[in-house]
Design a protein around this motif. Structure first.
Motif, mmCIF file in Angstrom:
data_model
loop_
_atom_site.group_PDB
_atom_site.id
_atom_site.type_symbol
_atom_site.label_atom_id
_atom_site.label_comp_id
_atom_site.label_asym_id
_atom_site.label_seq_id
_atom_site.Cartn_x
_atom_site.Cartn_y
_atom_site.Cartn_z
ATOM 1 N N ASN A 98 13.217 4.861 -5.022
ATOM 2 C CA ASN A 98 12.215 5.290 -5.380
ATOM 3 C C ASN A 98 11.346 4.868 -3.862
ATOM 4 O O ASN A 98 10.833 5.543 -3.643
ATOM 5 N N PRO A 99 11.008 3.943 -3.953
ATOM 6 C CA PRO A 99 10.431 2.776 -2.227
ATOM 7 C C PRO A 99 10.134 4.082 -1.237
ATOM 8 O O PRO A 99 9.613 3.884 -0.969
ATOM 9 N N GLN A 100 12.471 3.753 -1.085
ATOM 10 C CA GLN A 100 11.933 4.477 0.170
ATOM 11 C C GLN A 100 11.620 5.781 -0.019
ATOM 12 O O GLN A 100 11.443 6.407 1.315
ATOM 13 N N ILE A 101 11.983 6.889 -1.018
ATOM 14 C CA ILE A 101 11.160 8.197 -0.613
ATOM 15 C C ILE A 101 9.642 7.971 -0.628
ATOM 16 O O ILE A 101 9.450 8.582 -0.222
ATOM 17 N N ALA A 102 9.353 7.338 -1.141
ATOM 18 C CA ALA A 102 7.785 7.493 -0.622
ATOM 19 C C ALA A 102 7.825 6.887 0.321
ATOM 20 O O ALA A 102 6.834 7.525 0.437
ATOM 21 N N ALA A 103 7.985 6.351 1.417
ATOM 22 C CA ALA A 103 7.350 5.937 1.844
ATOM 23 C C ALA A 103 7.998 6.797 2.998
ATOM 24 O O ALA A 103 6.798 7.334 3.383
ATOM 25 N N ALA A 104 9.085 7.452 3.122
ATOM 26 C CA ALA A 104 9.638 8.723 3.651
ATOM 27 C C ALA A 104 8.548 9.811 3.479
ATOM 28 O O ALA A 104 8.523 11.102 4.776
ATOM 29 N N LEU A 105 7.725 10.345 2.312
ATOM 30 C CA LEU A 105 7.599 11.237 1.894
ATOM 31 C C LEU A 105 5.584 10.943 1.843
ATOM 32 O O LEU A 105 4.853 12.215 1.648
ATOM 33 N N VAL A 106 5.725 9.704 2.067
ATOM 34 C CA VAL A 106 4.315 9.401 2.393
ATOM 35 C C VAL A 106 3.461 9.851 0.838
ATOM 36 O O VAL A 106 2.421 10.479 0.528
#
Length: 323
Positions: free
Chosen positions: A276-284
């Motif tokens: 989830n944190p990686q997704i959040a960072a990638a999709l802003v």
């Protein structure tokens, strides 16, 4: 000298030339039909490759030997330039072709040659047809060969994909690519204008060709904001499928399971193994927003774990392809 006359049988032979080219009989089937009207002992189809700008021999019959440098040597003659300009066959030997004739035809027993430039009806040049005979050709040979040359031009058209992809539904529109980005039509499928016009698709196809994957299946958002189901399939392209290539095929579609575009992005990241944190960072996005999207995705797809969600997404082509 033998004279050529056209009767009903001759007209049928001309019709069969086109039928053989279009119906899968190919060069040999077409030339078998043409031989019923035009006396010849050997022939050679030379294709023009628009990618390299060179000529290469692709189909021949009746020759004991084809000199590998003959095609490019002929393309350097003034006779070739005159044939291209007039779109009319050139007889050999004649002034300007004597040296070529002595080197490539006379040593193998031929006493007459005829070379026809091949242009499709649309005007695109695809190559040459060389005819050879032990005796002089009849007077009307050049006229008759010129008449059927637009049909025979399909034999040397290297821009077409010649391998029919297995398992691709007919309703998909398609384009075939090779590693250099050359685009070709796919037999049996309407050309996809959106794939043809987007240079990013050619780059995506090249990366796919260089991978070890056999196929890809997913969702694609075109430049106008419309979603498509997109499939990539390995295929042989070019003459007789001799080049490694890929077929890109698409059909417009609504997003499945009532997913939103953002939910597709999140689902694609989950299937790639991101947290989830990686997704959040990638999709802003915030982690909370990602969690909310995932709750909606789990409910819409009826899955209770990331593993099952990933399995379903990959199996059904629900991930967004990064074109």
């Amino acid at each position: 000298m033998v004279e050529i006359t056209l009767d009903v049988r001759g007209l049928q032979a001309f019709a069969e030339v086109g039928y053989e080219v279009a119906g899968g009989g190919g060069a040999h089937g077409a030339m078998t039909a043409l031989r019923r009207v035009v006396p010849l002992d050997a022939y050679e189809f030379v294709a023009f490759d628009p990618v390299t700008g060179r000529h290469l021999s692709v189909v021949s019959d009746g020759h004991r030997r084809i000199d590998r440098d003959a095609a490019e040597e002929y393309a350097g003659l003034e006779a070739y330039r005159r044939a291209i300009a007039t779109r009319a066959p050139v007889s050999m030997p004649e002034p300007g072709t004597e040296r070529y004739f002595r080197r490539h035809l006379a040593p193998y027993g031929w006493r007459a040659g005829l070379t026809a430039p091949l242009f499709l009806n649309e005007g695109r040049y695809t190559g040459l047809l060389h005819l050879a005979a032990k005796d002089a050709f009849p007077r009307l040979t050049g006229v008759l060969v010129a008449a059927v040359s637009p049909m025979l031009a399909h034999v040397t058209d290297l821009t077409r994909c010649v391998i029919d992809p297995v398992g691709l539904p007919r309703e998909f529109r398609a384009v075939a690519f090779d590693r250099l980005g050359t685009r070709r039509e796919v037999p049996g499928h309407e050309v996809s204008e959106v794939l043809w016009a987007d240079p990013a698709v050619a780059a995506f196809a090249r990366a796919f060709i260089d991978s070890r994957e056999l196929s890809r299946h997913g969702l694609w958002l075109d430049r106008d904001g419309r979603w498509h189901e997109l499939r990539m399939i390995r295929a042989g392209v070019g003459f007789q499928g001799a080049l490694q290539g890929a077929i890109a095929a698409e059909r417009p579609c609504p997003l499945p399971y009532d997913l939103t575009g953002r939910e597709v992005d999140v689902l694609s990241r989950v299937a790639a193994g991101d947290s989830n944190p990686q997704i959040a960072a990638a999709l802003v996005l915030s982690v909370r927003t990602v969690t909310t999207h995932l709750e909606h995705i789990f409910a819409k797809l009826g899955c209770d774990s990331r593993t099952r969600l990933t399995t379903k997404a990959l199996a059904e082509g629900l991930c967004r392809l990064d074109v």
